[in-house]
Enzyme design. Structure first.
Site, short mmCIF file in Angstrom:
data_model
loop_
_atom_site.label_atom_id
_atom_site.label_comp_id
_atom_site.label_asym_id
_atom_site.label_seq_id
_atom_site.Cartn_x
_atom_site.Cartn_y
_atom_site.Cartn_z
N ASN A 171 -10.27 -0.12 -0.07
CA ASN A 171 -8.81 -0.06 0.01
C ASN A 171 -8.23 -0.64 -1.27
O ASN A 171 -8.29 -1.84 -1.51
CB ASN A 171 -8.35 -0.86 1.23
CG ASN A 171 -6.84 -0.89 1.39
OD1 ASN A 171 -6.09 -0.59 0.47
ND2 ASN A 171 -6.38 -1.28 2.56
N HIS A 179 -3.12 6.97 2.75
CA HIS A 179 -3.59 5.71 2.19
C HIS A 179 -5.00 5.43 2.70
O HIS A 179 -5.28 5.60 3.88
CB HIS A 179 -2.63 4.59 2.59
CG HIS A 179 -3.16 3.22 2.33
ND1 HIS A 179 -3.73 2.85 1.12
CD2 HIS A 179 -3.22 2.11 3.13
CE1 HIS A 179 -4.11 1.59 1.19
NE2 HIS A 179 -3.82 1.12 2.39
N CYS A 224 0.81 -1.22 0.00
CA CYS A 224 0.00 0.00 0.00
C CYS A 224 0.84 1.27 0.00
O CYS A 224 0.32 2.36 -0.22
CB CYS A 224 -0.94 0.00 1.19
SG CYS A 224 -2.06 -1.43 1.22
#
Length: 335
Positions: free
Chosen positions: A289, A258, A122
């Site tokens: 996500n 993020h 990520c």
């Protein structure tokens, strides 16, 4: 002694544009709850997610990156032939070789340029942006297309009630090049491999090949461990990025963390002591996500909705598998 020549590039660089691609299919919490013992209210209260996008069977990490890249190039007023390098941040290119980057470059028509992948979970977009910025400043490329693209839905066990509702698919990216004033601060990045199991593939491919009729590999997440690490450590990383850029918290207009969990991002924003009117990206609510794609997708969203504007000062913090992290302060590009 013969001296080896070196290259150098412009001091002032920045983001020239942002482009994005979101798959058509929107998947609600209620749909996922058909396979698990959970509810829309429970999922939303703990993650901030209501819906997410899942790619179609014929959509790949490369095809989504290509669409996002095409938009970013067009918004920068460029042609594919103007791009000197393509960097794709991804953990879900489902071929061991060749890499995703060359396929994207070829599909865009960026013929003959260096193209490669970065795998940092990520935090991947932050890593890719850091590499691209150094390339332009070092004179090895004039304009670099930086993309984050993920197709996470096939990697998730849809019966795992601890994480099947978190991950999603999508792609977005930016063009990095010379700008009149400084638009990208130094990258603050690092990793903690002692916590590698917090986000992991549960079965490695060699073990799976030894027992091909056994369980297939899936992405697993130890949510509480990741929550603690991100919520209480990434604020320090964000402060380091602001210090490196010579920027105070009260000068940040937009916070682009993020998109892992809205609760984490609220804690981070508070710990960083940002202005009350600073925009905090919340693309996770309808996108989920998307790992390396989440920060540029959130950037595209705040610009498209008018929540932020070109030239705003933004703090980017990516964090995830590795455990890895990367942060920068940037000026937002035109939407």
């Amino acid at each position: 002694m013969k001296q080896i020549s070196a290259t150098s590039g412009p001091t002032n660089i920045g983001l020239l544009s942002v482009g994005s691609y979101r798959p058509q299919r929107a998947v609600t919490n209620d749909e996922l709850c058909q396979n698990i013992d959970s509810s829309d209210e429970w999922i939303y209260s703990r993650t901030g997610i209501k819906t997410r996008r899942f790619a179609a069977r014929d959509e790949s990490t490369a095809s989504m990156a290509t669409e996002a890249g095409r938009e970013a190039i067009a918004k920068a007023g460029l042609e594919a032939s103007d791009i000197d390098c393509v960097v794709v941040a991804t953990s879900t290119h489902f071929l061991q070789t060749p890499a995703c980057g060359p396929a994207v470059a070829a599909a865009l028509g960026a013929t003959g340029v260096p193209a490669f992948d970065i795998s940092a979970g990520c935090a991947g977009f932050g890593y890719a942006l850091g590499v691209a910025a150094d390339m332009v400043r070092g004179g090895t490329a004039g304009k670099v297309l930086v993309l984050g693209s993920e197709k996470l839905s096939p990697t998730v066990d849809m019966t795992d009630r601890s994480n099947c509702f978190i991950f999603a698919d999508g792609a977005a990216g930016v063009v990095v090049g010379e700008t009149p004033t400084q638009g990208i601060g130094p990258t603050v990045w690092g990793s903690d491999g002692t916590q590698a199991t917090a986000i992991r593939q549960d079965i490695d491919w060699m073990d799976y090949l030894d027992r091909p009729t056994g369980p297939r590999p899936f992405l697993r997440l130890e949510g509480s461990a990741v929550f603690r690490w991100a919520a209480f450590e990434m604020g320090k990383v964000g402060q380091q990025a602001m210090d490196a850029a010579g920027v105070r918290p009260d000068e940040i207009d937009v916070f682009l963390p993020h998109q892992a969990n809205s609760r984490i991002n609220e804690i981070l924003a508070k710990s960083l002591e940002l202005r009350p009117d600073a925009v905090i990206a919340n693309d996770i609510e309808h996108t989920g996500n998307t790992s390396a794609a989440s920060i540029p997708l959130a950037m595209a969203e705040v610009l498209a909705t008018g929540a932020a504007k070109a030239g705003d000062l933004a703090l980017l913090i990516g964090y995830g598998a590795g455990l890895s992290y990367a942060a920068q302060v940037v000026r937002l590009p035109p939407g």
